[in-house]
Design a protein around this motif. Structure first.
Motif, PDB file in Angstrom:
ATOM      1  N   ALA A  94      47.217  44.471  41.192  1.00 18.32           N
ATOM      2  CA  ALA A  94      47.671  45.340  40.104  1.00 18.32           C
ATOM      3  C   ALA A  94      46.784  45.163  38.877  1.00 18.32           C
ATOM      4  O   ALA A  94      46.368  44.054  38.555  1.00 18.32           O
ATOM      5  CB  ALA A  94      49.120  45.024  39.744  1.00 18.32           C
ATOM      6  N   GLU A  95      46.503  46.272  38.209  1.00 15.76           N
ATOM      7  CA  GLU A  95      45.730  46.219  36.973  1.00 15.76           C
ATOM      8  C   GLU A  95      46.719  46.115  35.818  1.00 15.76           C
ATOM      9  O   GLU A  95      47.370  47.097  35.456  1.00 15.76           O
ATOM     10  CB  GLU A  95      44.884  47.483  36.849  1.00 15.76           C
ATOM     11  CG  GLU A  95      43.783  47.369  35.842  1.00 15.76           C
ATOM     12  CD  GLU A  95      42.844  48.560  35.900  1.00 15.76           C
ATOM     13  OE1 GLU A  95      42.606  49.150  34.825  1.00 15.76           O
ATOM     14  OE2 GLU A  95      42.377  48.902  37.000  1.00 15.76           O
ATOM     15  N   LEU A  96      46.828  44.929  35.237  1.00 11.54           N
ATOM     16  CA  LEU A  96      47.812  44.689  34.187  1.00 11.54           C
ATOM     17  C   LEU A  96      47.304  45.188  32.841  1.00 11.54           C
ATOM     18  O   LEU A  96      46.120  45.090  32.537  1.00 11.54           O
ATOM     19  CB  LEU A  96      48.138  43.201  34.096  1.00 11.54           C
ATOM     20  CG  LEU A  96      48.678  42.541  35.364  1.00 11.54           C
ATOM     21  CD1 LEU A  96      48.939  41.068  35.107  1.00 11.54           C
ATOM     22  CD2 LEU A  96      49.928  43.228  35.851  1.00 11.54           C
ATOM     23  N   LYS A  97      48.231  45.705  32.032  1.00  2.11           N
ATOM     24  CA  LYS A  97      47.917  46.114  30.659  1.00  2.11           C
ATOM     25  C   LYS A  97      48.406  45.014  29.730  1.00  2.11           C
ATOM     26  O   LYS A  97      49.389  44.332  30.026  1.00  2.11           O
ATOM     27  CB  LYS A  97      48.637  47.418  30.315  1.00  2.11           C
ATOM     28  CG  LYS A  97      48.153  48.590  31.124  1.00  2.11           C
ATOM     29  CD  LYS A  97      48.899  49.841  30.764  1.00  2.11           C
ATOM     30  CE  LYS A  97      48.398  50.985  31.629  1.00  2.11           C
ATOM     31  NZ  LYS A  97      49.159  52.191  31.427  1.00  2.11           N
ATOM     32  N   SER A  98      47.747  44.860  28.605  1.00  2.57           N
ATOM     33  CA  SER A  98      48.195  43.845  27.655  1.00  2.57           C
ATOM     34  C   SER A  98      49.564  44.249  27.108  1.00  2.57           C
ATOM     35  O   SER A  98      49.887  45.433  27.005  1.00  2.57           O
ATOM     36  CB  SER A  98      47.201  43.686  26.502  1.00  2.57           C
ATOM     37  OG  SER A  98      47.313  44.764  25.605  1.00  2.57           O
ATOM     38  N   GLU A 115      57.302  38.772  20.591  1.00  4.44           N
ATOM     39  CA  GLU A 115      56.933  37.355  20.642  1.00  4.44           C
ATOM     40  C   GLU A 115      56.165  37.182  21.940  1.00  4.44           C
ATOM     41  O   GLU A 115      56.748  37.241  23.035  1.00  4.44           O
ATOM     42  CB  GLU A 115      58.188  36.479  20.634  1.00  4.44           C
ATOM     43  CG  GLU A 115      57.899  35.007  20.668  1.00  4.44           C
ATOM     44  CD  GLU A 115      59.178  34.180  20.651  1.00  4.44           C
ATOM     45  OE1 GLU A 115      59.114  33.038  21.145  1.00  4.44           O
ATOM     46  OE2 GLU A 115      60.216  34.657  20.168  1.00  4.44           O
ATOM     47  N   GLN A 116      54.863  37.016  21.830  1.00  4.55           N
ATOM     48  CA  GLN A 116      54.011  36.991  23.008  1.00  4.55           C
ATOM     49  C   GLN A 116      54.023  35.647  23.722  1.00  4.55           C
ATOM     50  O   GLN A 116      54.116  34.598  23.091  1.00  4.55           O
ATOM     51  CB  GLN A 116      52.566  37.327  22.621  1.00  4.55           C
ATOM     52  CG  GLN A 116      52.408  38.781  22.311  1.00  4.55           C
ATOM     53  CD  GLN A 116      50.951  39.170  22.221  1.00  4.55           C
ATOM     54  OE1 GLN A 116      50.537  39.702  21.218  1.00  4.55           O
ATOM     55  NE2 GLN A 116      50.195  38.902  23.271  1.00  4.55           N
ATOM     56  N   TYR A 117      53.934  35.726  25.032  1.00  9.42           N
ATOM     57  CA  TYR A 117      53.770  34.574  25.913  1.00  9.42           C
ATOM     58  C   TYR A 117      52.534  34.856  26.747  1.00  9.42           C
ATOM     59  O   TYR A 117      52.615  35.284  27.880  1.00  9.42           O
ATOM     60  CB  TYR A 117      55.007  34.377  26.793  1.00  9.42           C
ATOM     61  CG  TYR A 117      56.187  33.907  25.988  1.00  9.42           C
ATOM     62  CD1 TYR A 117      56.449  32.549  25.868  1.00  9.42           C
ATOM     63  CD2 TYR A 117      57.003  34.819  25.326  1.00  9.42           C
ATOM     64  CE1 TYR A 117      57.514  32.115  25.099  1.00  9.42           C
ATOM     65  CE2 TYR A 117      58.066  34.387  24.558  1.00  9.42           C
ATOM     66  CZ  TYR A 117      58.309  33.033  24.455  1.00  9.42           C
ATOM     67  OH  TYR A 117      59.355  32.599  23.693  1.00  9.42           O
ATOM     68  N   GLY A 118      51.386  34.692  26.135  1.00 11.14           N
ATOM     69  CA  GLY A 118      50.137  35.042  26.790  1.00 11.14           C
ATOM     70  C   GLY A 118      49.828  36.510  26.579  1.00 11.14           C
ATOM     71  O   GLY A 118      50.405  37.176  25.721  1.00 11.14           O
ATOM     72  N   ARG A 119      48.913  37.030  27.348  1.00  8.53           N
ATOM     73  CA  ARG A 119      48.438  38.409  27.192  1.00  8.53           C
ATOM     74  C   ARG A 119      49.383  39.457  27.802  1.00  8.53           C
ATOM     75  O   ARG A 119      49.425  40.593  27.344  1.00  8.53           O
ATOM     76  CB  ARG A 119      47.060  38.507  27.836  1.00  8.53           C
ATOM     77  CG  ARG A 119      46.389  39.823  27.694  1.00  8.53           C
ATOM     78  CD  ARG A 119      44.942  39.742  28.203  1.00  8.53           C
ATOM     79  NE  ARG A 119      44.381  41.047  28.446  1.00  8.53           N
ATOM     80  CZ  ARG A 119      43.815  41.809  27.514  1.00  8.53           C
ATOM     81  NH1 ARG A 119      43.751  41.384  26.283  1.00  8.53           N
ATOM     82  NH2 ARG A 119      43.324  42.977  27.821  1.00  8.53           N
TER      83      ARG A 119
END
Length: 135
Positions: A10-14, A30-34
Motif C-alpha cells: 500500500a502507498e501510505l499518505k502522511s 497528535e502525531q505518532y510518526g508520519r
C-alpha cells in the motif's frame, strides 16, 4: 495476495495530508510518526454545532466466537462513503493482546479493507493502556 502483502504494498499518505484533505487543522492532531495520529477532543468544542457532520457507530458485529469482522466492516463502510463522494474518517480502538499472542485477528481488517501499517497497530502504536479484560 495475502493481507500482509497488500498492507506492505500500500502507498501510505502522511497523516498531515489526510487531515488536510478532511479539513482538520494540524492544531488538532497528535502525531505518532508520519502515518498515525490521534485527533484532539478540542475539535468537538469548535465543531460541535456544525449541522453537516454525521456519526455512525459500528459495534458488536461478532460473526465468530473471537469477534473477527468488526474492523473489516467499519473500514468497508468508511471506504463506501468515500466512494459515493462523502468525506469520511474512521476511528478504531487499538487491538487487545489477542493478535500478539496469535489467538485472534490483528484488528486491522483484511484483504483490501484494512489499515496500515499493520505491524505498528498490532504492537500498540500509541502507548495507550492495553484494554484487555480488566476483571
Amino acid at each position: 495476495m495475502e493481507d500482509i502483502e497488500i498492507a506492505r504494498n500500500a502507498e501510505l499518505k502522511s497523516i498531515k495530508e489526510v487531515a488536510e484533505k478532511l479539513g482538520i487543522s494540524e492544531d488538532y492532531i497528535e502525531q505518532y510518526g508520519r502515518y498515525k495520529a490521534k485527533i484532539s477532543n478540542k475539535i468537538f468544542k469548535e465543531l460541535g454545532n456544525d449541522q453537516d457532520g454525521k456519526l455512525i457507530l459500528v459495534t458488536s458485529i461478532n460473526p465468530t466466537p473471537l469477534g473477527e469482522g468488526k474492523t473489516t466492516v467499519a473500514i468497508g463502510l468508511a471506504d463506501g462513503l468515500k466512494e459515493i463522494g462523502e468525506k469520511s474518517i474512521l476511528a478504531l480502538r487499538e487491538p487487545s493482546l489477542g493478535p500478539v499472542f496469535g489467538i485472534k485477528g490483528g484488528a486491522t481488517g483484511g484483504g483490501y479493507a484494512q489499515i496500515a501499517p499493520m505491524e505498528d497497530i498490532n504492537l500498540h502504536f500509541t502507548g495507550d493502556i492495553h484494554r484487555g479484560n480488566l476483571s
